[in-house]
Write a protein that holds these residues in place. Structure first.
Motif, PDB file in Angstrom:
ATOM      1  N   ILE A 112      40.393  -8.003  -2.336  1.00 57.16           N
ATOM      2  CA  ILE A 112      41.123  -6.998  -1.565  1.00 57.16           C
ATOM      3  C   ILE A 112      40.128  -6.087  -0.865  1.00 57.16           C
ATOM      4  O   ILE A 112      38.996  -5.898  -1.332  1.00 57.16           O
ATOM      5  CB  ILE A 112      42.098  -6.175  -2.445  1.00 57.16           C
TER       6      ILE A 112
ATOM      7  N   LEU B  33      50.875  -6.206  -5.121  1.00 55.97           N
ATOM      8  CA  LEU B  33      49.799  -7.185  -4.905  1.00 55.97           C
ATOM      9  C   LEU B  33      50.057  -8.450  -5.713  1.00 55.97           C
ATOM     10  O   LEU B  33      49.951  -9.568  -5.207  1.00 55.97           O
ATOM     11  CB  LEU B  33      48.451  -6.550  -5.292  1.00 55.97           C
TER      12      LEU B  33
ATOM     13  N   VAL C  69      38.270  -8.722  -6.944  1.00 58.23           N
ATOM     14  CA  VAL C  69      37.079  -8.313  -6.200  1.00 58.23           C
ATOM     15  C   VAL C  69      37.495  -7.257  -5.181  1.00 58.23           C
ATOM     16  O   VAL C  69      38.394  -7.495  -4.372  1.00 58.23           O
ATOM     17  CB  VAL C  69      36.435  -9.512  -5.462  1.00 58.23           C
TER      18      VAL C  69
ATOM     19  N   GLU D 184      36.401  -5.003  -2.066  1.00 59.49           N
ATOM     20  CA  GLU D 184      35.405  -4.765  -1.016  1.00 59.49           C
ATOM     21  C   GLU D 184      35.711  -3.408  -0.400  1.00 59.49           C
ATOM     22  O   GLU D 184      36.835  -3.138  -0.019  1.00 59.49           O
ATOM     23  CB  GLU D 184      35.492  -5.858   0.061  1.00 59.49           C
TER      24      GLU D 184
ATOM     25  N   GLU E 224      42.435   0.677   5.494  1.00 56.51           N
ATOM     26  CA  GLU E 224      43.017  -0.577   5.035  1.00 56.51           C
ATOM     27  C   GLU E 224      43.258  -0.571   3.526  1.00 56.51           C
ATOM     28  O   GLU E 224      42.478  -0.024   2.759  1.00 56.51           O
ATOM     29  CB  GLU E 224      42.082  -1.763   5.325  1.00 56.51           C
ATOM     30  N   MET E 225      44.355  -1.181   3.136  1.00 57.99           N
ATOM     31  CA  MET E 225      44.509  -1.661   1.757  1.00 57.99           C
ATOM     32  C   MET E 225      45.098  -3.035   1.925  1.00 57.99           C
ATOM     33  O   MET E 225      46.276  -3.211   2.147  1.00 57.99           O
ATOM     34  CB  MET E 225      45.367  -0.737   0.899  1.00 57.99           C
ATOM     35  N   MET E 226      44.224  -3.987   1.906  1.00 59.77           N
ATOM     36  CA  MET E 226      44.586  -5.308   2.378  1.00 59.77           C
ATOM     37  C   MET E 226      44.258  -6.384   1.357  1.00 59.77           C
ATOM     38  O   MET E 226      43.184  -6.359   0.756  1.00 59.77           O
ATOM     39  CB  MET E 226      43.769  -5.581   3.643  1.00 59.77           C
ATOM     40  N   LEU E 227      45.199  -7.292   1.186  1.00 62.18           N
ATOM     41  CA  LEU E 227      44.892  -8.501   0.433  1.00 62.18           C
ATOM     42  C   LEU E 227      44.187  -9.434   1.409  1.00 62.18           C
ATOM     43  O   LEU E 227      44.771  -9.841   2.407  1.00 62.18           O
ATOM     44  CB  LEU E 227      46.178  -9.147  -0.099  1.00 62.18           C
ATOM     45  N   MET E 228      42.920  -9.707   1.159  1.00 63.97           N
ATOM     46  CA  MET E 228      42.159 -10.490   2.123  1.00 63.97           C
ATOM     47  C   MET E 228      42.231 -11.985   1.825  1.00 63.97           C
ATOM     48  O   MET E 228      42.489 -12.774   2.708  1.00 63.97           O
ATOM     49  CB  MET E 228      40.725 -10.020   2.116  1.00 63.97           C
ATOM     50  N   SER E 229      41.974 -12.354   0.588  1.00 70.21           N
ATOM     51  CA  SER E 229      42.056 -13.774   0.258  1.00 70.21           C
ATOM     52  C   SER E 229      42.282 -13.958  -1.235  1.00 70.21           C
ATOM     53  O   SER E 229      42.027 -13.052  -2.031  1.00 70.21           O
ATOM     54  CB  SER E 229      40.769 -14.485   0.687  1.00 70.21           C
ATOM     55  N   VAL E 230      42.772 -15.124  -1.569  1.00 65.98           N
ATOM     56  CA  VAL E 230      42.878 -15.501  -2.982  1.00 65.98           C
ATOM     57  C   VAL E 230      42.240 -16.870  -3.144  1.00 65.98           C
ATOM     58  O   VAL E 230      42.270 -17.696  -2.228  1.00 65.98           O
ATOM     59  CB  VAL E 230      44.341 -15.553  -3.493  1.00 65.98           C
TER      60      VAL E 230
END
Lengths: 276, 124
Positions: free
Chosen positions: B31, B10, B63, B65, B104-110
């Protein structure tokens, strides 16, 4: 999970992450960058690269996973012997072994005259795509039809790491108990085939009910076939060998219909190139 | 304990994004984790200070989610919530479902801290 086509964004979660959704936030004065990549983006990329190498050489890659001691190495030994007995079979096998320490498992395989590469993961509880990529540098895939990857014995971590395999085979040994699929749903959900190993112990450990294991697998919506097998008394062996043959054949058929673009050979590229 | 390895992966992604966009620092990382991802959110949180130390994201807030498990029935087409080891359709009870959310194990935003706008500063 695929990162290239956006299929991480599913009907089930898109309302959360699209603009206006609960997880879409921007604060003033800063830049918010939407990413939507798997946390294992780099691993998945290398895994896909590995899969392309297997495909370029018409090699089927099978990832064997289970608890420690469920009989993965014994199954491989029995498989090698069984294929050796059948003079019509020309299937050539290689094995990549993953353990925290020792060359023991690779040595067991080599005694049968089969090429085996040992990966010692140190403290890592799973194999990852980079380790497999390294191992492939020591394996001339042109010589083989099938590569078995014997993952680190662990029902948790290996499930999350794509290695570039085509099929996941998960072993559930009779002494472990029939409710393992309910306890480790993440692992059993990724299984393409579940093998109830050490089935010769079923008459003794009669609280293990194969039908219960199958019921727990259905509860996690698994469509994987279930085989009972004993590497000791060889029961179920022919069913397993048939499965292997079918998988090799169906991969070949698939590759005939979807040829791989051979952009580079595995043996002539720099390792760093693959990591970018 | 593969959460440290996942957290390091990550951080690599986050650092690349920050570098590409000439960020001064990373202020937050969002994430998304589903219960069927195989990642334990609390272990990820514990691993985060180790993985982020000395990086451009050292002071970023992580953070997490939590995404729900949702299945779609292949027999009756309805969608329902489900438990990690009970992915059956709540409407008709059939087991032949497909997972539409929850692994899901997702990087959503930074969120990035960028260079201050020099021209607007000069007016004062």
């Amino acid at each position: 999970m695929c990162d290239t086509c956006g299929c991480n964004v599913t009907h089930g979660n898109e309302n959360l992450i699209r603009p206006g959704g609960k997880l879409h936030k921007t604060e003033s004065g800063k830049e918010a960058v939407s990413v939507l990549h798997s946390l294992l983006h780099e691993n998945d990329h290398t895994a896909q690269h590995n899969r392309e190498h297997f495909d370029q050489h018409n090699v089927l890659a099978v990832n064997l996973m289970s608890s420690p001691g469920a009989g993965k190495t014994a199954l491989l030994e029995a498989t090698i012997q069984q294929l050796g007995l059948n003079s019509n079979s020309k299937i050539k096998i290689a094995v990549i072994e993953g353990d925290l320490e020792t060359e023991n498992d690779a040595e067991r395989i080599r005694k049968h005259g089969v090429k085996a590469i040992q990966i010692a993961t140190g403290s890592a509880c799973h194999l990852d795509a980079h380790m497999i990529h390294q191992a492939l540098h020591n394996l001339d895939l042109a010589e083989f039809d099938i590569v078995f990857i014997e993952n680190v014995g662990n029902l948790v971590c290996p499930a999350s790491f794509d290695l570039g395999q085509h099929q996941n085979v998960v072993l559930l040994s009779v002494p472990e108990g029939d409710d393992k699929p309910a306890k480790y749903p993440v692992m059993f959900r990724v299984a393409d085939l579940v093998m109830i190993s050490k089935s010769d112990l079923l008459p003794i450990l009669d609280d293990f009910k194969p039908e219960n294991a199958k019921r727990y697998l259905r509860d996690i919506a698994s469509t994987a076939p279930v085989m009972e097998i004993s590497s000791k008394d060889k029961s179920g062996m022919s069913q397993w060998i048939n499965w292997i043959n079918q998988q090799i054949e169906s991969r070949k058929t698939y590759l005939e219909q979807h040829p791989v673009v051979a952009d580079h050979s595995h043996h002539h590229h720099d390792h760093e190139e693959a990591r970018t | 304990m593969h959460e440290l390895a996942i957290c390091q992966s990550l951080m690599d992604q986050v650092e690349n994004i920050a570098l590409e966009r000439n960020a001064l620092s990373v202020t937050s990382i969002v994430i998304g984790i589903g219960p069927l991802s195989g990642v334990e959110a609390q272990l990820l949180k514990n691993a985060y200070p180790l993985a982020s130390a000395g990086t451009i994201a050292e002071h970023a807030e992580l953070v997490i989610e939590y995404l729900p498990i949702r299945v779609k029935c292949t027999q009756c087409d309805s969608e329902s919530d489900a438990l990690p080891n009970k992915l059956i359709c709540k409407q008709c009870g059939d087991w032949r479902t497909t997972l539409i959310s929850g692994d899901e194990m997702m990087l959503m935003s930074v969120e990035l801290e960028k260079q201050k706008d020099v021209t607007s500063e000069a007016v004062h």
